[in-house]
Design an enzyme around this catalytic site. Structure first.
Site, PDB file in Angstrom:
ATOM      1  N   CYS A  47       0.854  -1.197   0.000  1.00 48.77           N
ATOM      2  CA  CYS A  47       0.000   0.000   0.000  1.00 48.77           C
ATOM      3  C   CYS A  47       0.885   1.239   0.000  1.00 48.77           C
ATOM      4  O   CYS A  47       2.030   1.199   0.468  1.00 48.77           O
ATOM      5  CB  CYS A  47      -0.877  -0.045   1.253  1.00 48.77           C
ATOM      6  N   HIS A  48       0.334   2.357  -0.465  1.00 54.05           N
ATOM      7  CA  HIS A  48       1.123   3.595  -0.468  1.00 54.05           C
ATOM      8  C   HIS A  48       1.586   3.969   0.943  1.00 54.05           C
ATOM      9  O   HIS A  48       2.624   4.605   1.117  1.00 54.05           O
ATOM     10  CB  HIS A  48       0.313   4.738  -1.088  1.00 54.05           C
ATOM     11  N   THR A  49       0.815   3.548   1.950  1.00 52.82           N
ATOM     12  CA  THR A  49       1.205   3.888   3.327  1.00 52.82           C
ATOM     13  C   THR A  49       2.497   3.168   3.738  1.00 52.82           C
ATOM     14  O   THR A  49       3.275   3.703   4.545  1.00 52.82           O
ATOM     15  CB  THR A  49       0.048   3.555   4.298  1.00 52.82           C
ATOM     16  N   HIS A  69       0.873  -4.280   5.739  1.00 53.73           N
ATOM     17  CA  HIS A  69      -0.374  -4.328   6.519  1.00 53.73           C
ATOM     18  C   HIS A  69      -1.556  -4.752   5.654  1.00 53.73           C
ATOM     19  O   HIS A  69      -2.690  -4.457   5.982  1.00 53.73           O
ATOM     20  CB  HIS A  69      -0.637  -2.956   7.164  1.00 53.73           C
ATOM     21  N   GLU A  70      -1.265  -5.433   4.524  1.00 46.71           N
ATOM     22  CA  GLU A  70      -2.352  -5.826   3.611  1.00 46.71           C
ATOM     23  C   GLU A  70      -2.164  -7.311   3.289  1.00 46.71           C
ATOM     24  O   GLU A  70      -1.978  -7.692   2.140  1.00 46.71           O
ATOM     25  CB  GLU A  70      -2.265  -4.947   2.341  1.00 46.71           C
ATOM     26  N   CYS A  99     -11.689  -4.556  19.463  1.00 53.94           N
ATOM     27  CA  CYS A  99     -11.650  -5.297  20.737  1.00 53.94           C
ATOM     28  C   CYS A  99     -13.050  -5.615  21.243  1.00 53.94           C
ATOM     29  O   CYS A  99     -13.243  -6.492  22.066  1.00 53.94           O
ATOM     30  CB  CYS A  99     -10.862  -4.507  21.783  1.00 53.94           C
ATOM     31  N   CYS A 102     -13.860  -1.501  24.118  1.00 54.51           N
ATOM     32  CA  CYS A 102     -13.488  -0.104  24.409  1.00 54.51           C
ATOM     33  C   CYS A 102     -14.649   0.827  24.031  1.00 54.51           C
ATOM     34  O   CYS A 102     -15.579   0.418  23.324  1.00 54.51           O
ATOM     35  CB  CYS A 102     -12.196   0.284  23.693  1.00 54.51           C
ATOM     36  N   CYS A 105     -15.245   0.992  20.294  1.00 55.22           N
ATOM     37  CA  CYS A 105     -15.921  -0.195  19.733  1.00 55.22           C
ATOM     38  C   CYS A 105     -17.403  -0.214  20.088  1.00 55.22           C
ATOM     39  O   CYS A 105     -18.228  -0.690  19.304  1.00 55.22           O
ATOM     40  CB  CYS A 105     -15.247  -1.471  20.230  1.00 55.22           C
ATOM     41  N   CYS A 113     -11.128   1.544  17.027  1.00 55.52           N
ATOM     42  CA  CYS A 113     -10.805   0.896  18.302  1.00 55.52           C
ATOM     43  C   CYS A 113      -9.482   1.472  18.839  1.00 55.52           C
ATOM     44  O   CYS A 113      -8.488   1.531  18.119  1.00 55.52           O
ATOM     45  CB  CYS A 113     -10.647  -0.603  18.086  1.00 55.52           C
ATOM     46  N   ARG A 117      -3.952   1.375  20.459  1.00 56.37           N
ATOM     47  CA  ARG A 117      -3.471   2.351  19.470  1.00 56.37           C
ATOM     48  C   ARG A 117      -2.099   2.929  19.838  1.00 56.37           C
ATOM     49  O   ARG A 117      -1.251   3.153  18.973  1.00 56.37           O
ATOM     50  CB  ARG A 117      -4.501   3.481  19.308  1.00 56.37           C
ATOM     51  N   CYS A 176      -6.592  -3.556   3.608  1.00 55.77           N
ATOM     52  CA  CYS A 176      -6.495  -2.084   3.639  1.00 55.77           C
ATOM     53  C   CYS A 176      -7.209  -1.403   2.477  1.00 55.77           C
ATOM     54  O   CYS A 176      -8.287  -0.880   2.636  1.00 55.77           O
ATOM     55  CB  CYS A 176      -5.028  -1.622   3.698  1.00 55.77           C
ATOM     56  N   ARG A 371      -2.383  -2.682  -7.673  1.00 59.88           N
ATOM     57  CA  ARG A 371      -1.743  -3.377  -6.555  1.00 59.88           C
ATOM     58  C   ARG A 371      -0.821  -4.470  -7.099  1.00 59.88           C
ATOM     59  O   ARG A 371      -1.240  -5.277  -7.944  1.00 59.88           O
ATOM     60  CB  ARG A 371      -2.763  -4.022  -5.616  1.00 59.88           C
TER      61      ARG A 371
HETATM   62  N1  LIG Z   1      -7.219   6.649   5.474  1.00 53.78           N
HETATM   63  C1  LIG Z   1      -6.952   5.364   5.285  1.00 53.78           C
HETATM   64  O1  LIG Z   1      -7.504   4.486   5.975  1.00 53.78           O
HETATM   65  C2  LIG Z   1      -5.997   4.959   4.237  1.00 53.78           C
HETATM   66  C3  LIG Z   1      -5.244   5.885   3.567  1.00 53.78           C
HETATM   67  N2  LIG Z   1      -4.412   5.512   2.541  1.00 53.78           N
HETATM   68  C4  LIG Z   1      -3.719   6.579   1.841  1.00 53.78           C
HETATM   69  O2  LIG Z   1      -4.456   6.806   0.626  1.00 53.78           O
HETATM   70  C5  LIG Z   1      -3.592   7.326  -0.368  1.00 53.78           C
HETATM   71  C6  LIG Z   1      -3.715   6.508  -1.646  1.00 53.78           C
HETATM   72  O3  LIG Z   1      -3.197   5.209  -1.465  1.00 53.78           O
HETATM   73  P1  LIG Z   1      -2.981   4.230  -2.731  1.00 53.78           P
HETATM   74  O4  LIG Z   1      -4.217   4.180  -3.553  1.00 53.78           O
HETATM   75  O5  LIG Z   1      -2.384   2.986  -2.198  1.00 53.78           O
HETATM   76  O6  LIG Z   1      -1.862   5.059  -3.533  1.00 53.78           O
HETATM   77  P2  LIG Z   1      -1.372   4.997  -5.048  1.00 53.78           P
HETATM   78  O7  LIG Z   1       0.015   5.506  -5.036  1.00 53.78           O
HETATM   79  O8  LIG Z   1      -1.628   3.651  -5.635  1.00 53.78           O
HETATM   80  O9  LIG Z   1      -2.335   6.033  -5.810  1.00 53.78           O
HETATM   81  C7  LIG Z   1      -2.210   7.422  -5.732  1.00 53.78           C
HETATM   82  C8  LIG Z   1      -2.737   8.042  -7.029  1.00 53.78           C
HETATM   83  O10 LIG Z   1      -2.700   9.474  -6.873  1.00 53.78           O
HETATM   84  C9  LIG Z   1      -2.253  10.038  -8.112  1.00 53.78           C
HETATM   85  N3  LIG Z   1      -1.694  11.368  -7.840  1.00 53.78           N
HETATM   86  C10 LIG Z   1      -0.519  11.682  -7.237  1.00 53.78           C
HETATM   87  N4  LIG Z   1      -0.379  13.019  -7.144  1.00 53.78           N
HETATM   88  C11 LIG Z   1      -1.498  13.575  -7.695  1.00 53.78           C
HETATM   89  C12 LIG Z   1      -1.960  14.916  -7.879  1.00 53.78           C
HETATM   90  N5  LIG Z   1      -1.245  15.962  -7.468  1.00 53.78           N
HETATM   91  N6  LIG Z   1      -3.155  15.108  -8.468  1.00 53.78           N
HETATM   92  C13 LIG Z   1      -3.906  14.041  -8.894  1.00 53.78           C
HETATM   93  N7  LIG Z   1      -3.514  12.742  -8.751  1.00 53.78           N
HETATM   94  C14 LIG Z   1      -2.339  12.515  -8.149  1.00 53.78           C
HETATM   95  C15 LIG Z   1      -1.239   9.034  -8.627  1.00 53.78           C
HETATM   96  O11 LIG Z   1      -0.999   9.187 -10.027  1.00 53.78           O
HETATM   97  C16 LIG Z   1      -1.911   7.711  -8.265  1.00 53.78           C
HETATM   98  O12 LIG Z   1      -2.758   7.264  -9.308  1.00 53.78           O
HETATM   99  C17 LIG Z   1      -2.192   7.328   0.263  1.00 53.78           C
HETATM  100  O13 LIG Z   1      -1.960   8.610   0.802  1.00 53.78           O
HETATM  101  C18 LIG Z   1      -2.309   6.295   1.370  1.00 53.78           C
HETATM  102  O14 LIG Z   1      -1.343   6.518   2.376  1.00 53.78           O
HETATM  103  C19 LIG Z   1      -4.323   4.216   2.143  1.00 53.78           C
HETATM  104  C20 LIG Z   1      -5.041   3.258   2.765  1.00 53.78           C
HETATM  105  C21 LIG Z   1      -5.866   3.528   3.922  1.00 53.78           C
HETATM  106  N1  LIG Z   2       1.372   6.988  11.407  1.00 54.71           N
HETATM  107  C1  LIG Z   2       0.713   7.988  10.627  1.00 54.71           C
HETATM  108  C2  LIG Z   2      -0.771   7.710  10.589  1.00 54.71           C
HETATM  109  C3  LIG Z   2      -1.094   7.281   9.234  1.00 54.71           C
HETATM  110  C4  LIG Z   2      -2.583   7.072   9.074  1.00 54.71           C
HETATM  111  O1  LIG Z   2      -3.345   8.010   9.057  1.00 54.71           O
HETATM  112  N2  LIG Z   2      -2.980   5.833   8.916  1.00 54.71           N
HETATM  113  C5  LIG Z   2      -4.333   5.482   8.564  1.00 54.71           C
HETATM  114  C6  LIG Z   2      -4.333   4.248   7.807  1.00 54.71           C
HETATM  115  S1  LIG Z   2      -3.353   4.340   6.363  1.00 54.71           S
HETATM  116  C7  LIG Z   2      -3.407   2.818   5.766  1.00 54.71           C
HETATM  117  O2  LIG Z   2      -2.846   2.524   4.773  1.00 54.71           O
HETATM  118  C8  LIG Z   2      -5.193   5.240   9.770  1.00 54.71           C
HETATM  119  O3  LIG Z   2      -5.947   4.311   9.865  1.00 54.71           O
HETATM  120  N3  LIG Z   2      -5.163   6.078  10.688  1.00 54.71           N
HETATM  121  C9  LIG Z   2      -5.882   5.906  11.904  1.00 54.71           C
HETATM  122  C10 LIG Z   2      -4.933   5.603  13.009  1.00 54.71           C
HETATM  123  O4  LIG Z   2      -5.398   5.435  14.138  1.00 54.71           O
HETATM  124  O5  LIG Z   2      -3.725   5.537  12.712  1.00 54.71           O
HETATM  125  C11 LIG Z   2       0.932   9.391  11.147  1.00 54.71           C
HETATM  126  O6  LIG Z   2       1.152   9.544  12.343  1.00 54.71           O
HETATM  127  O7  LIG Z   2       0.832  10.292  10.308  1.00 54.71           O
HETATM  128 ZN   LIG Z   3      -2.806   0.724   3.594  1.00 53.65          ZN
HETATM  129 ZN   LIG Z   4     -11.984  -1.434  20.884  1.00 54.54          ZN
END
Ligand SMILES: NC(=O)C1=CN([C@@H]2O[C@H](COP(=O)(O)OP(=O)(O)OC[C@H]3O[C@@H](n4cnc5c(N)ncnc54)[C@H](O)[C@@H]3O)[C@@H](O)[C@H]2O)C=CC1
Ligand SMILES: N[C@@H](CCC(=O)N[C@@H](CSC=O)C(=O)NCC(=O)O)C(=O)O
Ligand SMILES: [Zn+2]
Ligand SMILES: [Zn+2]
Length: 376
Positions: A47-49, A69-70, A99, A102, A105, A113, A117, A176, A371
């Site tokens: 993942c990008h993260t 994490h995936e 869990c 908490c 949850c 949860c 954390r 993820c 992916r």
């Molecule tokens: N909040 C959450 O639970 C989660 C957050 N993330 C975050 O989500 C984001 C995306 O993750 P992935 O899809 O795995 O990444 P990825 O790298 O596969 O996709 C990112 C896309 O953004 C495009 N991009 C980059 N800069 C750009 C711009 N300035 N304008 C328009 N498009 C642009 C790229 O060309 C690419 O297609 C990352 O920041 C990742 O850390 C990922 C999983 C969970």
């Molecule tokens: N460690 C980072 C936090 C990054 C972040 O926001 N993670 C997401 C998931 S990204 C998955 O690919 C998230 O779930 N956040 C909730 C959490 O509790 O972490 C930082 O400190 O910036």
């Molecule tokens: Zn992820």
């Molecule tokens: Zn919990």
């Protein structure tokens, strides 16, 4: 010979320091303690993260660490008191635990949860110790999962059993990216039929948002990306129109507002860039538009906009893991995959071996993969 209760020696991709490629090493993995599960990982997405933390921009990044994490895998052994999984079960590790006790949850408004954390963010188990060693050095855990290893140890609250009929090299992506995007549309934004939506960033997360928008009955789903190679593939996920910010000499929010009679009902930022977060908010329709931040921005970065954007009825939200309560939801998403409602296979554009894991990062950075799945 049984490995239960013994240290396992296996291969893992170790991140020794920020900004350096991962290194394939033989590591030692301790047996699970009470409430823990040792899992043989058979496949993991990248993942990008993972790249974000490896880059050094993550304020919680600690090294040396086993990232990832995936993943998907098979339970090898369980620690004392573990009842929800047993050896041989097919499982998906979950970076957002559940869990079930908490106050988070117990609140239907959140999936976050908080039981572990703090220690999870420090890269250690809840008792402050680690289960990995390499060359005499302890290795940190990552997001409670550390799936870039043939064996890992996770908490029982951070794992769920899934239907064995589902191939682990596909449903690992339910750890993820796919739930994150799909749930952002369905659970966080609660997209309505007939809505106009825009998705900034068409990686796995953005494309899963598109699936969610379409499942919710969205009318227009506009994909915004600077890599035009993403546009053709995105059609398969339900994106109906494309905008490349590089084709315009004005802010992309102005372009989108012009294309949509005043703005979008819903926008999603799936990049992790604070400038596109602002654009996504400002592309929303006055009075009701909702923008969901999914992307993760680096340490020290902050979002900004004129407060007037909010005063005049736009809403800024965020989501982690698509708002899904993880252990309840991932088995259901696996069943949706098996009943062909959720097309996971389309996300897997590349398959590599553990030894080729740095190539999986390269494919992501160069925009060639949705992916890349690592096989152990
Ligand atoms: N909040 C959450 O639970 C989660 C957050 N993330 C975050 O989500 C984001 C995306 O993750 P992935 O899809 O795995 O990444 P990825 O790298 O596969 O996709 C990112 C896309 O953004 C495009 N991009 C980059 N800069 C750009 C711009 N300035 N304008 C328009 N498009 C642009 C790229 O060309 C690419 O297609 C990352 O920041 C990742 O850390 C990922 C999983 C969970
Ligand atoms: N460690 C980072 C936090 C990054 C972040 O926001 N993670 C997401 C998931 S990204 C998955 O690919 C998230 O779930 N956040 C909730 C959490 O509790 O972490 C930082 O400190 O910036
Ligand atoms: Zn992820
Ligand atoms: Zn919990």
């Amino acid at each position: 010979m049984s490995t239960v209760g013994k240290v396992i020696k296996c291969l893992a991709a170790v991140a020794w320091e920020a900004g350096k490629p991962l290194s394939i090493e033989e590591i030692e993995v301790d047996p699970p303690k009470a409430g823990e599960v040792r899992v043989q990982i058979t496949a993991t997405g990248v993942c990008h993260t993972d790249a974000y933390t490896l880059s050094g921009k993550d304020p919680e990044g600690v090294f040396p660490v086993v990232l990832g994490h995936e993943g998907g895998g098979i339970v090898e052994s369980v620690g004392e008191g573990v009842t929800s999984v047993k050896p041989g079960d097919h499982v998906v590790p979950l970076y957002v635990p559940q869990c079930k006790t908490c106050k988070f949850c117990l609140n239907s408004k959140t999936n976050l949860c908080q039981k572990v954390r703090v220690t999870q963010g420090q890269g250690v188990m809840p008792d402050g110790t680690k289960r990995f060693r390499c060359k005499g050095q302890e290795l940190y855990h990552f997001m409670g999962c550390s799936t870039f290893s043939q064996y890992t140890v996770v908490l029982e609250i951070s794992i769920c059993k899934v239907n064995e009929a589902a191939p682990l090299d596909k449903v690992c992506l339910l750890g993820c990216g796919i739930p994150t995007g799909y749930g952002a549309a369905l659970n966080t934004a609660k997209v309505e039929p007939g809505s106009n939506c825009a998705i900034f960033g068409l990686g796995a997360v953005g494309l899963a948002v598109a699936l969610g928008c379409r499942a919710a009955g969205a009318k227009r789903v506009i994909g915004v990306d600077i890599n035009p190679a993403k546009f053709e593939v995105a059609k398969k996920f339900g994106v109906t129109e494309f905008v490349n910010p590089k084709d315009y000499d004005k802010p992309i929010q102005e372009v989108l507002v012009g294309l949509t009679d005043g703005g979008l009902d819903y926008t999603f930022e799936c990049i992790g860039n604070v400038n596109t977060m602002r654009s996504a908010l400002e592309a929303c329709h006055k009075g009701w538009g909702v923008s969901v931040i999914i992307g993760v921005a680096g340490a020290g970065e902050e979002i900004s906009t004129r407060p007037f954007q909010l005063v005049t009825g736009r809403t800024w939200k965020g989501t982690a893991f698509g708002g899904y309560k993880s252990r309840d939801s991932v088995p259901q998403l696996v069943d949706e995959y098996l009943s062909k409602k959720l097309p996971i296979d389309d996300f897997v554009t590349h398959n590599v071996s553990l030894k080729e894991i740095n190539e999986a990062f390269h494919l992501m950075h160069s925009g060639q993969s949705i992916r890349a799945v690592v096989h152990f």
